[in-house]
Write a protein that holds these residues in place. Structure first.
Motif, short mmCIF file in Angstrom:
data_model
loop_
_atom_site.label_atom_id
_atom_site.label_comp_id
_atom_site.label_asym_id
_atom_site.label_seq_id
_atom_site.Cartn_x
_atom_site.Cartn_y
_atom_site.Cartn_z
N LEU A 46 0.84 -1.21 0.00
CA LEU A 46 0.00 0.00 0.00
C LEU A 46 0.87 1.26 0.00
CD1 LEU A 46 -2.90 -0.96 2.44
CD2 LEU A 46 -3.11 -0.41 0.01
N ALA B 35 2.76 -6.37 -14.78
CA ALA B 35 1.58 -6.51 -15.63
C ALA B 35 0.41 -5.71 -15.07
CB ALA B 35 1.21 -7.98 -15.76
N PHE B 36 0.32 -5.67 -13.74
CA PHE B 36 -0.72 -4.85 -13.10
C PHE B 36 -0.52 -3.38 -13.47
CE2 PHE B 36 -2.33 -2.30 -9.55
CZ PHE B 36 -3.57 -2.87 -9.30
N ASP B 37 0.71 -2.90 -13.39
CA ASP B 37 1.00 -1.51 -13.78
C ASP B 37 0.62 -1.25 -15.23
OD1 ASP B 37 1.97 -0.95 -11.26
OD2 ASP B 37 4.06 -0.69 -11.87
N ALA B 38 0.92 -2.22 -16.10
CA ALA B 38 0.58 -2.04 -17.51
C ALA B 38 -0.93 -1.92 -17.70
CB ALA B 38 1.12 -3.22 -18.33
N GLY B 39 -1.68 -2.76 -17.01
CA GLY B 39 -3.13 -2.68 -17.11
C GLY B 39 -3.66 -1.38 -16.54
N TYR B 40 -3.08 -0.97 -15.43
CA TYR B 40 -3.49 0.30 -14.81
C TYR B 40 -3.24 1.46 -15.76
CZ TYR B 40 -4.23 3.43 -10.78
OH TYR B 40 -4.72 4.36 -9.91
N ALA C 97 -5.67 1.45 -18.81
CA ALA C 97 -7.01 1.93 -18.50
C ALA C 97 -7.05 3.45 -18.38
CB ALA C 97 -7.52 1.29 -17.21
N LEU C 98 -5.92 4.05 -18.02
CA LEU C 98 -5.84 5.52 -17.94
C LEU C 98 -5.52 6.15 -19.29
CD1 LEU C 98 -3.85 6.04 -14.60
CD2 LEU C 98 -6.32 6.08 -14.95
N ALA D 195 -6.41 -7.12 -13.72
CA ALA D 195 -6.57 -6.59 -12.36
C ALA D 195 -6.17 -5.11 -12.32
CB ALA D 195 -5.73 -7.40 -11.38
N GLY D 196 -5.07 -4.77 -12.97
CA GLY D 196 -4.64 -3.37 -13.00
C GLY D 196 -5.62 -2.50 -13.76
N TYR D 197 -6.13 -3.03 -14.85
CA TYR D 197 -7.11 -2.30 -15.65
C TYR D 197 -8.37 -2.02 -14.81
CZ TYR D 197 -9.45 -1.03 -20.06
OH TYR D 197 -10.09 -0.34 -21.07
N ALA E 60 -8.63 -2.04 -11.53
CA ALA E 60 -8.31 -1.16 -10.41
C ALA E 60 -8.33 0.30 -10.85
CB ALA E 60 -6.95 -1.52 -9.81
N ALA E 61 -7.75 0.59 -12.01
CA ALA E 61 -7.72 1.97 -12.48
C ALA E 61 -9.11 2.51 -12.77
CB ALA E 61 -6.84 2.07 -13.73
N LEU E 62 -10.04 1.61 -13.12
CA LEU E 62 -11.43 2.02 -13.36
C LEU E 62 -12.24 2.10 -12.06
CD1 LEU E 62 -12.33 -0.05 -16.56
CD2 LEU E 62 -11.55 2.33 -16.43
N GLY E 63 -11.62 1.77 -10.93
CA GLY E 63 -12.33 1.87 -9.66
C GLY E 63 -13.26 0.71 -9.38
N LYS E 64 -13.08 -0.42 -10.08
CA LYS E 64 -13.92 -1.59 -9.84
C LYS E 64 -13.56 -2.25 -8.51
CE LYS E 64 -15.76 -1.15 -13.85
NZ LYS E 64 -17.18 -0.74 -13.96
N ALA F 153 -4.65 -3.91 -3.89
CA ALA F 153 -5.65 -3.10 -4.60
C ALA F 153 -7.05 -3.70 -4.50
CB ALA F 153 -5.25 -2.97 -6.07
N ARG G 44 -19.84 1.12 -2.01
CA ARG G 44 -19.47 1.84 -3.23
C ARG G 44 -20.46 1.59 -4.36
NH1 ARG G 44 -13.09 0.67 -3.85
NH2 ARG G 44 -13.88 0.44 -5.98
#
Lengths: 151, 151, 151, 151, 151, 151, 151, 151
Positions: free
Chosen positions: C65, C95-100, C103-104, D98-100, D102-106, D126, G72
């Motif tokens: 965190l 991979a999590f960072d890539a997905g994050y 999405a942004l 998961a990252g995708y 998380a970035a969308l706030g799911k 996350a 949420r």
């Protein structure tokens, strides 16, 4: 899962009907929408309803703004935007729709013949798939919805 | 107030330089950006850096994706996006940029000759101004920044 | 134009330094950031500051965190996110960072050896470029900023 | 209240069926979705519909882009995204999802055995819950929907 | 990297000064902001500037709305929001700020004594860190910025 | 803290100058912007730069669209939008700006005499403060920035 | 028009039932949701499903994170969020929900006795209405839906 | 396709009924909404439900805030917002709604007599169509939904 699909671009061939038939025959849960495809109505809608303009530029503007109500609604509601580039006309509105949809994060399928590939490379690069035929679009939608590949 | 302006579209005439000179001569606080305008570099950048492709489609894709890093950054950072449609080529990437910018809520200035007006009516309808010359674009930017009209 | 670039992923080789040197040598206006790359500090930061945990799961949670403050700040501020997959460890956080980042709507460059290509196909498909070496990443950034291709 | 739940990750065990059965047995108002789980179809869908590629990299790219239509739709529509990490393969697409999400706030539920806990600490951090069994996922969904705890 | 940190909550102890001194002593690139901490001014600002109210409810409303200009600006600009819960008063505005910041996706650090842990469990659960002392907050910020742990 | 403040509305009295002087005298870190306040230029800017129109409606449209580049930029960049309603004209553009700013979540200060209070009740209800004089606006900005109340 | 209403806050009196009965008696098209109101279940849900924790802090964390899935979802889906502050407990989660809802632009109704008015002034200032009784909340919802005022 | 249409503005003529009848007669799939149009109820709703105020300013505020629950819900849910400017009153709330809707990217139709054209030029410039009669609004909606022009 249901897919809402907006069919943008060329209005002078029956590609929308081919997709509609294909989707229906395959029993897919797809909701199709698209612009007004009556070329004359689409050009003159603004002045027909809101009054004539002497200047062709504003005649066109009135129509284009009115058509944008439907176009934006269709694209914003869609899960997938299919954009068809045909062989005639400049079709800048099709490319505009593709850019608009890309900026909104919509999944894009671009439909065009191979001779347009170089000129459309930036548009294709924003897409999830580049197809050559309406039948391929139906196959793509079936796979997305059901996981089934063509026999 | 400073304006960040992205200059999209035609890369075969010197319209970007005209605007750059005009803005400099007028002493405007304008920051200009745009795509890579070397046609050959722009076409081949992907394979030149990341390795050759046998298939022209993927050769183009690699380049288009790489160019999109700069294009998206430029448009997303801009306050105003100017899109120039010239007389040659399909210029679908220009219309794509216009749609992308419109969906992001950017102010748009479309720059084209009057013979393109009907074909660009949907693009023009999304714009804050439609100009015919780079000098008009400079005048528009000066007015936005200073309130001064051409003498 | 300046580019803010976040360097995510592998922390056991010197790829970040290679990119930093390359960018400096090329005189590029690039601002680099990345996670804390001291493996031990990164693992133990939470309990070192906020107090020990008996349970390894919560020991890890506290650290993860805390590290996410830096990671999210870096990714959200970035124009380009480079994600490096090395040969060791699970690297799920990369991979999590890539997905994050995807999405942004961030531009993504994925950096990995060819043997990882199939396993990373979904990640690569969300990227603007897939590179094999840090030197290629520098070349990509130089092209985006200056339009210059490698000699 | 209805929950839309996307089930991402491992496709080689029957965890999705376990959750589906559990949810049905508990009479929960849950709508489940997920990726295409036929490994071969998922790998080859792009070329099967859009034409073969000589280069495996682009073969994979075509398939991954096509699968992303379904994946993005599923995640964007979901209230809760469950991501399962199994014992085999790199599973970078699971962490990407998961990252995708998380970035969308799911809301995220991560499902994995305890031996993966350290490697997944950033992903777990996350999440709203970290479960070890599909039965726990069913219990979580039941509690969210009805407030009832396991007997 | 610079961090913008908003310090919300308790205004009757000197915790903000402790953090400010700690950050300065550590030479961190941190920009601190917070609400007006003069209790009387904060309560009466609305009527002092805009005119008296007979009704205490609207007296309070005028002040709260005015203070919200600063509070919202501070939170929306921040990378990290620290929320301090002290021992007195209801402090509902502190919890409101935490919820507001969480919905905007800000990184949260909650600062409170252990006796408040159960009552703050929902707030803590939305946070990246839960600290007990201002010195810990300084340590957290130093780690995020520099990777350095306390000696 | 710096505040970016956009001053919308009435252009026939010197209220903007009063605020500018007050802010300068108080030494506040405030950056002021606003529309072009030369009424004639504002009305005719579109046709002066882009060519005359026979139809007054499109004459006005060209000018209004051009002015919107500056107005939107000013409002979107602002932390606080002050909207002044004077005693003359319909001032629908002022109310439009207030609605636009409210939808973007900007802090609003409405400035008008008490006789307008009932007619502006919906606009006032979206605001953080309702002032009667430019001096009060300066006092509000000073309090937000420094916490100091008028002597 | 249908209204989705989330009822946040106090769980020890029957105010939710009063609103539910009132809404039903008035025949309003209102869909009500809220948190799990069984105090013990809400406190222990995390460990009951996912396994016990020695440390009360993490026992609470597991529960709070699980409850946040429902909270949420309820707030994000709602048109109106009603937050009730009772006479007991700290109720920081209620204020947190109010801040969360405010940041999402939800319409807020705050429900509390007059003795809480000063302590809740920042929360009330973000609300569309401040009520003292559940019957008033029903009246507010009826007016919003039908335009009818209490007899 | 269904269109959700919010009818904002003038409440003293029967233009809403004309549109409702026209839409019904044309068999269009349109869902209409609008504010409470009972002037007295709209003015007094706040105090009627929540208690009297001595000060007219706060009497108005209570009502305006309550009405905003319905107004915001209606506009945010709408595909198209029609704003009618009549001949009486200041109608600043109508222009506020237009600005609010424009900032949210809604399609706008402005309805007013030609004598208001100059005063409404900024509002009209943000619209997709400017109509003079309710019958034209019906024609616009029919064209958007069906592509049919008036006979």
């Amino acid at each position: 899962m249901q897919l809402k699909v907006y069919l943008s671009g060329e209005i002078h061939t029956d590609w929308r009907e081919e997709i509609a038939h294909g989707v229906r025959d395959a029993g897919l849960d797809v909701s199709l929408s698209g612009p007004v495809t009556d070329h004359a109505a689409s050009d003159d809608c603004g002045v027909a309803i809101l009054g004539a303009e002497d200047n062709k530029f504003w005649h066109d503007r009135k129509g284009a703004l009115l058509n944008s109500i439907r176009t934006r609604k269709g694209i914003e509601d869609a899960d997938v935007v299919v954009v068809r580039f045909g062989d005639e006309y400049k079709q800048w509105n099709a490319a505009f729709d593709a850019g608009y949809a890309a900026a909104l994060g919509k999944s894009l399928i671009i439909l065009h013949g191979p001779h347009h590939a170089h000129a459309l490379k930036e548009v294709d690069a924003a897409a999830q798939a580049v197809a050559e035929t309406p039948a391929q679009v139906v196959d793509l939608l079936r796979y997305v919805l059901t996981g089934a590949l063509p026999a």
